[in-house]
Design a protein around this motif. Structure first.
Motif: not given
Length: 378
Positions: A170-191
């Motif tokens: 459960t990643n509450k910070a990424y809640l969208k339309d009552n759904s959580f993402p199972n995948l997150l792409f992150v740019n570690i340089d820009t955020g």
């Protein structure tokens, strides 16, 4: 006496079927899902087997092999639980260095969640700290990256982009339309972030049996309760590679279980029992010649073998509580793959099988470190 435990994985093999393509070039595979034992000979897809005994001394003792990462020059052995360490060995098995240190001081990790290697840099993810530690080729800490995402596994896509998989956390910070993402792409340089593979927030996640073997090779990803093989690509692209068709009745049972998870509280024990009634994929390994898909149903364990040399012909093996791949080559190694690199599959084996052997030019002791097995594919 030094003791260690090896992670034993049941890998199986068998009959062929066809692969179709949909309008978006997604490959659709009708899975046989056998309900009887079916063996395959290792020699049908393995060209040769070689063994690399890992050096044994006090500073590099291995307690449990959770993961192996192979590169051109090294083997990185990840022991999450027993010694909480990442150990680097050369291609002859000689110990080179330990990567990082466990502790609470600056620059130290508390626990190892997952490890990747990209361009000789070693990336270590500590989910408890939500930190990604990046080490140079010589083992020195280059930087730490703090994230706000709970992830079970990850894959380094390039110098900047990393794909994290939550495994239904459960990643509450990424809640969208009552759904959580199972995948997150992150740019570690820009955020910069880009979420994907959302699941309904009402789902009782304790009822889902997850997998620790996502992102093993080439950014490929499989998820419980999902019948698609995905591939994460740079910078933030999610490709659908294979759609696995397990049959109408079983697909219906899977959907019904997902709906049940939205309304019932199901614990891990119940989830493990209930999920045996539906097909569950938990590992995808890829090489230029073959790809291997592992899944289970009831008390059968399967591996689907995709033959890239023959128009992606699909073969399936099945074993009832047993390994269905027969070693007809040397009767020593068991085909229990942990990772791939180039056109080879890698596993490990207990030295107990080699105690009486002179194969390595020296006596192998029972309490030695594990032996890496390299299966060079045809």
């Amino acid at each position: 006496m030094r003791k260690y435990l090896l992670l034993l994985l049941v890998i199986l093999a068998g009959c062929s079927t066809s692969v179709e393509r949909d309008g978006q070039n997604l490959k659709v595979i009708d899975v046989p899902l056998r309900s009887s034992n079916h063996e395959i000979r290792m020699s049908s897809f393995v060209d040769s087997i070689s063994y690399i005994p890992l050096e044994t001394k006090d500073e590099c003792l291995i307690g449990f092999v959770d993961k192996i990462v192979a590169t051109n020059d090294y083997y990185y052995v990840v022991d999450k639980q027993k010694t909480s360490s990442v150990l680097c060995f050369d291609k002859l098995g000689k110990f080179v260095r330990k990567i990082g240190e466990r502790g609470v001081a600056p620059g130290q990790y508390v626990e190892i969640t997952d490890v990747n290697v990209y361009k000789d840099r070693v990336y270590l993810w500590d989910c408890s700290m939500r930190k990604l530690f990046i080490f140079s080729a010589d083992g020195h800490l280059e930087r730490e990256v703090k994230e706000d995402y709970l992830a079970a596994t990850f894959y380094v896509l390039d110098d900047s982009w990393v794909a994290f998989c939550s495994g239904y956390k459960t990643n509450k910070a990424y809640l969208k339309d009552n759904s959580f993402p199972n995948l997150l792409f992150v740019n570690i340089d820009t955020g910069q972030t880009s979420p994907d593979l959302y699941y309904d927030s009402r789902i009782c996640t304790t009822g889902i049996v997850g997998s620790d073997f996502n992102f093993i090779s080439n950014g490929n990803l499989v998820l419980s309760l999902n019948d698609t093989v995905y591939q994460a690509l740079s910078p933030s692209i999610l490709k659908r590679k294979y759609a696995m068709r397990f049959g109408g009745e079983l697909e219906k049972a899977q959907k019904e279980y997902v709906e049940r998870l939205k309304t019932e509280k199901i614990d891990a024990y119940q989830g493990d029992k209930l999920m045996k009634e539906i097909p569950c994929m938990y590992m995808f390994l890829e090489t230029p010649s073959y790809s291997f898909l592992r899944y289970s149903w009831r008390d059968y364990y399967y591996v689907g073998i995709i033959n890239h040399k023959e128009s992606d012909t699909y073969m399936e093996s099945a074993g009832y509580k047993q390994n269905a791949v027969v070693n007809d080559m040397d009767d020593m190694a068991v085909f229990t793959p942990l990772t791939t690199y180039k056109n080879a599959v890698y596993s490990c084996i207990s030295p107990g099988r080699f105690v009486e052997s002179k194969a390595f030019g020296k006596q192998v002791e029972l309490d030695d470190n594990p032996i890496i097995v390299k299966f060079e594919l045809k």
